[in-house]
Design a protein around this motif. Structure first.
Motif, PDB file in Angstrom:
ATOM      1  N   GLY A   8       0.822  -1.202   0.000  1.00  0.00           N
ATOM      2  CA  GLY A   8       0.000   0.000   0.000  1.00  0.00           C
ATOM      3  C   GLY A   8       0.855   1.251   0.000  1.00  0.00           C
ATOM      4  N   ASN A  10       1.195   3.524   2.127  1.00  0.00           N
ATOM      5  CA  ASN A  10       1.870   3.846   3.385  1.00  0.00           C
ATOM      6  C   ASN A  10       3.241   3.189   3.483  1.00  0.00           C
ATOM      7  OD1 ASN A  10       0.412   1.326   3.621  1.00  0.00           O
ATOM      8  ND2 ASN A  10       0.927   1.348   5.778  1.00  0.00           N
ATOM      9  N   ARG A  15       1.124   9.148   5.690  1.00  0.00           N
ATOM     10  CA  ARG A  15       0.164  10.229   5.521  1.00  0.00           C
ATOM     11  C   ARG A  15       0.736  11.550   6.045  1.00  0.00           C
ATOM     12  NH1 ARG A  15      -2.951   5.744   6.419  1.00  0.00           N
ATOM     13  NH2 ARG A  15      -4.661   5.416   4.961  1.00  0.00           N
ATOM     14  N   THR A 228      -1.399  -3.069   4.032  1.00  0.00           N
ATOM     15  CA  THR A 228      -1.939  -1.722   4.173  1.00  0.00           C
ATOM     16  C   THR A 228      -1.845  -1.320   5.643  1.00  0.00           C
ATOM     17  OG1 THR A 228      -3.876  -0.364   3.689  1.00  0.00           O
ATOM     18  CG2 THR A 228      -4.309  -2.649   4.304  1.00  0.00           C
ATOM     19  N   ASP A 229      -2.813  -0.530   6.139  1.00  0.00           N
ATOM     20  CA  ASP A 229      -2.729  -0.061   7.526  1.00  0.00           C
ATOM     21  C   ASP A 229      -3.023  -1.154   8.551  1.00  0.00           C
ATOM     22  OD1 ASP A 229      -2.067   2.496   6.759  1.00  0.00           O
ATOM     23  OD2 ASP A 229      -4.147   3.150   6.626  1.00  0.00           O
ATOM     24  N   GLY A 260     -13.381   4.071  -1.517  1.00  0.00           N
ATOM     25  CA  GLY A 260     -12.112   4.776  -1.621  1.00  0.00           C
ATOM     26  C   GLY A 260     -10.992   4.197  -0.797  1.00  0.00           C
ATOM     27  N   SER A 261     -11.260   3.120  -0.042  1.00  0.00           N
ATOM     28  CA  SER A 261     -10.198   2.572   0.800  1.00  0.00           C
ATOM     29  C   SER A 261     -10.224   1.045   0.809  1.00  0.00           C
ATOM     30  CB  SER A 261     -10.306   3.143   2.219  1.00  0.00           C
ATOM     31  OG  SER A 261     -11.603   2.878   2.761  1.00  0.00           O
ATOM     32  N   MET A 262     -11.006   0.448   1.719  1.00  0.00           N
ATOM     33  CA  MET A 262     -10.953  -0.999   1.882  1.00  0.00           C
ATOM     34  C   MET A 262     -11.745  -1.750   0.812  1.00  0.00           C
ATOM     35  SD  MET A 262      -9.475  -3.351   3.614  1.00  0.00           S
ATOM     36  CE  MET A 262      -8.854  -2.608   5.139  1.00  0.00           C
ATOM     37  N   LYS A 265      -9.763  -3.392  -2.058  1.00  0.00           N
ATOM     38  CA  LYS A 265      -8.866  -4.410  -1.511  1.00  0.00           C
ATOM     39  C   LYS A 265      -9.631  -5.688  -1.202  1.00  0.00           C
ATOM     40  CE  LYS A 265      -5.640  -1.048   0.493  1.00  0.00           C
ATOM     41  NZ  LYS A 265      -6.124   0.044  -0.349  1.00  0.00           N
TER      42      LYS A 265
END
Length: 309
Positions: A8, A10, A15, A228-229, A260-262, A265
């Motif tokens: 990802g 990160n 950020r 990812t996070d 827009g995020s998970m 994925k």
């Protein structure tokens, strides 16, 4: 075990960090340490993101054109290939710095898309610098570029089509079979499409996780991991949030994850598991060794239901 790792953003840029070579190097050193810890026991292919890096190159192109109007900006496929070399260089160097016995190769990889993909009729992916509405309209009048409102400013939008094939799949297989850690399909791969017998670059962005999934299928990986996070959560950010330990495509289908995020994925890992080739996982880069043993992150496997930590 043959493992495809999708890093990802990160992993390359935290950020709020400025996109400097120093910051990127610092983050890549940490990423390399996690990957090196498993690289001697497994066959590893690393797919990394490149969104901020391409955005920076686009801004630099734009700034240079103001100074030299006859110097037209490089197209997105060329910028994508540049970032494959830049990020791949840093990753392979830091992996070797951690363990000089590792053989590492970075491969600039082309990912094929279809000209008939409906994404080309509705560009939605924001790229590059911000502009005023007035300037965005001027650029649209002078070119075929499309801009849309992004908050109070305007940004260029490009299509985000589905990946259909990994052009250099045989080269990736050859490198793996000769004992290399392979860095490939950076940024989702350099986007190309077929024009007769030729491949040509395309102005678009391919989702890194979807390309990682396609690659995992193509090379018959045993495990596909999106780093990812952290894990997948039920009701993330709410009082009753719960971390998933094991999930199935059927169980995850009952949840709505943010687009827009998970969301993408989860779609990617479920697609790989449903292909029947192996399991998938989502978790933190810094728990990679424990993700592989299902002591951290969320394992996605066939079956029904969800198990929580």
């Amino acid at each position: 075990m043959r493992i495809v790792l999708a890093l990802g953003g990160n992993a390359l840029l935290a950020r709020g960090q400025a996109l400097t070579a120093e910051n990127q190097r610092e983050n890549i050193v940490k990423a390399a340490a996690s990957i090196a810890s498993i690289a001697k026991e497994h066959e590893i292919v690393i797919v990394h993101g490149n969104g901020p890096q391409v955005g920076l190159l686009m801004e630099q192109n734009s700034a240079y054109q103001e100074y030299s109007p006859e110097t037209t900006p490089y197209p997105m496929d060329v910028l994508g290939s540049q970032t494959c070399g830049m990020v791949g260089y840093m990753l392979q160097q830091e992996l070797r710095n951690i363990n000089a016995e590792l053989n590492i190769a970075t491969l600039v990889t082309q990912t094929q898309v279809s000209k008939d993909d409906p994404a080309f009729a509705n560009p939605t992916k924001f790229v590059g610098p911000v502009y005023t509405e007035e300037r965005a309209k001027e650029i649209m009048a002078e070119s075929d570029k499309i801009f849309k409102a992004d908050g109070e400013y305007y940004r260029r939008v490009v299509p985000s089509p589905m990946p259909t094939a990994i052009v250099e799949k045989q080269q990736i297989e050859t490198l793996l079979n000769t004992g290399n850690v392979v860095i490939a399909c950076g940024g989702g791969g350099v986007p190309v499409c077929a024009e007769g017998d030729r491949l040509v670059g395309v102005e678009c962005v391919i989702d890194k996780d979807l390309t990682g999934e396609l690659l995992a299928e193509t090379i018959n990986a045993d495990l596909f991991i999106i780093l990812t996070d952290g894990s997948i959560y039920r009701n993330f950010g709410k009082e009753d949030q719960a971390e998933m330990k094991v999930a199935t495509p059927e169980g995850l289908s009952h949840f709505n994850f943010p687009a827009g995020s998970m969301g993408p994925k989860v779609d990617a890992v479920c697609k790989f598991v449903e292909s029947g080739r192996g399991n998938a996982a989502i978790g933190s880069l810094f728990e990679l060794d424990r993700i592989i043993t299902n002591e951290a992150g969320t394992l996605i496997t066939q079956g029904e239901g969800i198990e929580y930590y």
